[in-house]
Enzyme design. Structure first.
Site, PDB file in Angstrom:
ATOM      1  N   SER A  15       0.788  -1.101   0.022  1.00  0.00           N
ATOM      2  CA  SER A  15      -0.042   0.134  -0.271  1.00  0.00           C
ATOM      3  C   SER A  15       0.730   1.356   0.085  1.00  0.00           C
ATOM      4  O   SER A  15       2.048   1.060   0.334  1.00  0.00           O
ATOM      5  CB  SER A  15      -1.129   0.042   1.251  1.00  0.00           C
ATOM      6  OG  SER A  15      -0.078   0.216   2.443  1.00  0.00           O
ATOM      7  N   GLY A  16       0.201   2.155  -0.335  1.00  0.00           N
ATOM      8  CA  GLY A  16       0.992   3.696  -0.305  1.00  0.00           C
ATOM      9  C   GLY A  16       0.140   4.634   0.374  1.00  0.00           C
ATOM     10  O   GLY A  16      -1.112   4.318   0.877  1.00  0.00           O
ATOM     11  N   ARG A  17       0.726   5.636   1.008  1.00  0.00           N
ATOM     12  CA  ARG A  17       0.069   6.822   1.455  1.00  0.00           C
ATOM     13  C   ARG A  17       0.656   7.965   1.488  1.00  0.00           C
ATOM     14  O   ARG A  17       1.921   8.183   1.162  1.00  0.00           O
ATOM     15  CB  ARG A  17      -0.035   6.430   3.387  1.00  0.00           C
ATOM     16  CG  ARG A  17       1.307   6.122   3.873  1.00  0.00           C
ATOM     17  CD  ARG A  17       1.077   5.591   5.263  1.00  0.00           C
ATOM     18  NE  ARG A  17       2.436   5.370   5.977  1.00  0.00           N
ATOM     19  CZ  ARG A  17       2.878   5.691   7.208  1.00  0.00           C
ATOM     20  NH1 ARG A  17       1.798   5.805   7.970  1.00  0.00           N
ATOM     21  NH2 ARG A  17       4.067   5.468   7.649  1.00  0.00           N
ATOM     22  N   ASP A 245      12.757   3.527   1.642  1.00  0.00           N
ATOM     23  CA  ASP A 245      11.854   3.618   3.099  1.00  0.00           C
ATOM     24  C   ASP A 245      12.695   2.896   4.103  1.00  0.00           C
ATOM     25  O   ASP A 245      12.430   3.469   5.378  1.00  0.00           O
ATOM     26  CB  ASP A 245      10.686   2.684   2.718  1.00  0.00           C
ATOM     27  CG  ASP A 245      10.650   1.115   2.267  1.00  0.00           C
ATOM     28  OD1 ASP A 245      11.816   0.787   2.325  1.00  0.00           O
ATOM     29  OD2 ASP A 245       9.803   0.703   1.801  1.00  0.00           O
ATOM     30  N   THR A 246      13.400   2.030   4.250  1.00  0.00           N
ATOM     31  CA  THR A 246      14.173   1.575   5.162  1.00  0.00           C
ATOM     32  C   THR A 246      15.171   2.740   5.763  1.00  0.00           C
ATOM     33  O   THR A 246      15.390   2.746   7.021  1.00  0.00           O
ATOM     34  CB  THR A 246      14.866  -0.055   5.091  1.00  0.00           C
ATOM     35  OG1 THR A 246      13.972  -0.722   4.568  1.00  0.00           O
ATOM     36  CG2 THR A 246      15.447  -0.317   6.414  1.00  0.00           C
ATOM     37  N   THR A 268       6.290  -5.907   4.845  1.00  0.00           N
ATOM     38  CA  THR A 268       6.459  -7.061   4.103  1.00  0.00           C
ATOM     39  C   THR A 268       7.785  -7.611   4.030  1.00  0.00           C
ATOM     40  O   THR A 268       8.022  -8.956   3.827  1.00  0.00           O
ATOM     41  CB  THR A 268       6.101  -6.374   2.519  1.00  0.00           C
ATOM     42  OG1 THR A 268       4.794  -5.703   2.596  1.00  0.00           O
ATOM     43  CG2 THR A 268       6.067  -7.482   1.595  1.00  0.00           C
TER      44      THR A 268
END
Length: 495
Positions: A15-17, A245-246, A268
């Site tokens: 998903s994205g936000r 992202d990490t 994930t």
């Protein structure tokens, strides 16, 4: 009094936000403006990300964020995108997109991986890049794409990773950010530039590879048509966060100065490691293998990729297709009721990496290793969670051995930290305190790196000070550890 705000676009494999992060008096607050699904699609050319669907959802989310901010007295400064690593696309000489980006789970990458390791030894690749060997890495994706359509790479002007491509859509400025580039297995961590001689030896074009820029780099203003569509305030900038992202999540870990800590970015994928000042390229690091990825403020994330909650997500999806729907809270409850240590698996068993039929693959692993086959959804999920916790223990021990340091505490960030059962399992398995939070660390790190680029935050140390002042992480102490010792011996047979 006006508060300063930044828009973080955080894309995950599921998903994205779009989030508005607000900085005021040394405290950060987060508001989720929009959330959307991210589902790859199979086309005749392989598995691709739905790039146009992602872009449309991102624009809608940014427009919502921009409409919301003035009502709260927030003055927006910038926006930036972070996402998963390794995936990329190409631009032609006139900025034309040359094909949709492939998903890292595309089956062709395994073939290219095997082909590449026949042409160049793993020792040489690791010495040049310091990256864990995985078929999904950009290096093998490029080999696969060059074999299928060499003209695409030969005629490309720019290679852009997923966050870079979206920054380009916003600004029309093609820039590669260093933390996302470092996931590719194509960067020399000692120089921060491309491992050009290695790529040339493999016969790959390199003219599309521009020198990466550090997190916090100002990229430019929004394109006029984008600014008009989202009703952007004048002067809204695009600033590169730590685009992997990490890397953003690790920047937002509320670690105390002077502590020997490790991190676990849980989602994930699980990424477990430590933060170091120089890359570690030893034979012992390669033997594991550990990976050296770029972080914020010149740091490196020395870590190992672990399959993560992908096993649970795929199990849930399989049951949904059979007409049985469970949310993640229900799955955790059913797992908590199941018999402990009935069945264990190696989360990194290669067949688990491909989507589909996860319960059947777990059942096959159980039969092959002489264990009971899970019979209920609770048993399947408990198998996944216990196996993950034990894999975290194995990885933590390897980190201590390779770096010759004792790790005192584990910090867990990311959405997987909401699984309280897994958190307690992890503390019990590693026999060390486990501190969980903030769950939204990736978005927080994204915002704070943008703030650093805008001159509102000084450095990584100040970022972590802000995080400690803004959030109250939950601490899990080890409880009954002896059964985990016995289970650990079982797991080691299959690793």
């Amino acid at each position: 009094m006006s508060k300063t705000g930044y828009i973080a676009i955080d894309l995950g494999a599921e998903s994205g936000r779009v989030i508005v992060g607000t900085l005021s008096d040394g405290v950060i607050t987060m508001h989720e403006a929009h959330r959307f699904a991210n589902v790859p699609q199979r086309l005749p050319s392989g598995m691709h990300w739905d790039l146009l669907g992602l872009w449309g959802n991102i624009l809608d989310g940014v427009r919502d964020a921009i409409a919301w901010a003035p009502q709260q007295g927030i003055e927006l400064v910038s926006l930036g995108v972070d996402a998963w690593g390794v995936d990329w696309s190409l631009l032609g000489c006139n900025g034309e997109l040359l094909g949709l980006p492939h998903c890292y789970r595309d089956e062709r990458h395994q073939v290219a991986y095997e082909k590449t390791l026949k042409r160049m030894t793993p020792e040489r690749i690791y010495e040049r890049t310091g990256i864990q060997f995985m078929p999904l890495n950009t290096l093998y994706q490029m080999v696969a794409r060059f074999d299928a359509e060499p003209a695409l790479l030969e005629n490309a002007r720019h290679l852009l990773f997923m966050p870079d491509l979206l920054h380009y859509f916003f600004s029309k400025v093609p820039v590669i950010e260093s933390s996302i580039a470092s996931t590719s297995q194509m960067i020399d961590p000692r120089t921060g530039d491309w491992a050009g001689s290695m790529l040339h030896e493999l016969g790959l074009p390199t003219q599309m590879l521009t020198k990466p820029v550090p997190p916090g780099t100002k990229i430019g203003k929004l394109r006029a048509e984008v600014a008009e569509y989202v009703n952007a305030p004048a002067g809204l900038q695009v600033i590169a966060p730590a685009a992997h992202d990490t890397a953003s999540a690790v920047a937002a870990i509320p670690a105390e100065p002077g502590k020997n800590w490790a991190f676990l970015s849980s989602g994930t994928w699980s990424l477990m490691g430590v933060e170091i000042d120089e890359p570690c390229l030893t034979d012992a690091a390669r033997a594991v293998p550990f990976t050296n990825e770029g972080g914020v403020d010149g740091t490196f994330r020395f870590l190992k990729n672990i399959s993560g909650l992908w096993l649970v997500q795929e199990t849930r999806r399989d049951y949904q297709q059979r007409g049985e729907s469970y949310d993640y809270a229900a799955l955790a409850e059913l797992a908590g009721q199941a018999e402990p240590f009935r069945t264990l698996v190696n989360p990194d068993h290669p067949p688990f990496a491909q989507p589909g039929d996860m319960p059947a693959k777990i059942a096959d692993f159980a039969r092959e290793t002489g264990q009971p086959v899970p019979e209920t959804v609770g048993q399947f999920v408990r198998c996944c969670l216990e196996s993950l916790a034990l894999t975290y223990r194995a990885t933590l021990e390897l980190l201590e051995q390779v770096l010759d340091r004792k790790i005192e505490v584990l910090h867990v960030v990311g959405g997987g930290g909401k699984n309280e059962l897994l958190n307690q399992m992890t503390a019990d398995a590693i026999a060390r305190p486990t501190i969980v939070g903030p769950y939204e660390a990736t978005g927080v790190g994204n915002v704070l790196v943008q703030a650093m680029g805008a001159g509102d935050v000084q450095d990584l140390a100040e970022m972590r000070q802000i995080v400690r002042a803004s959030f109250s992480p939950k601490r899990y102490e080890p409880q009954n550890t002896s059964p985990w010792d016995q289970a650990y011996d079982r797991l080691l047979q299959w690793r």
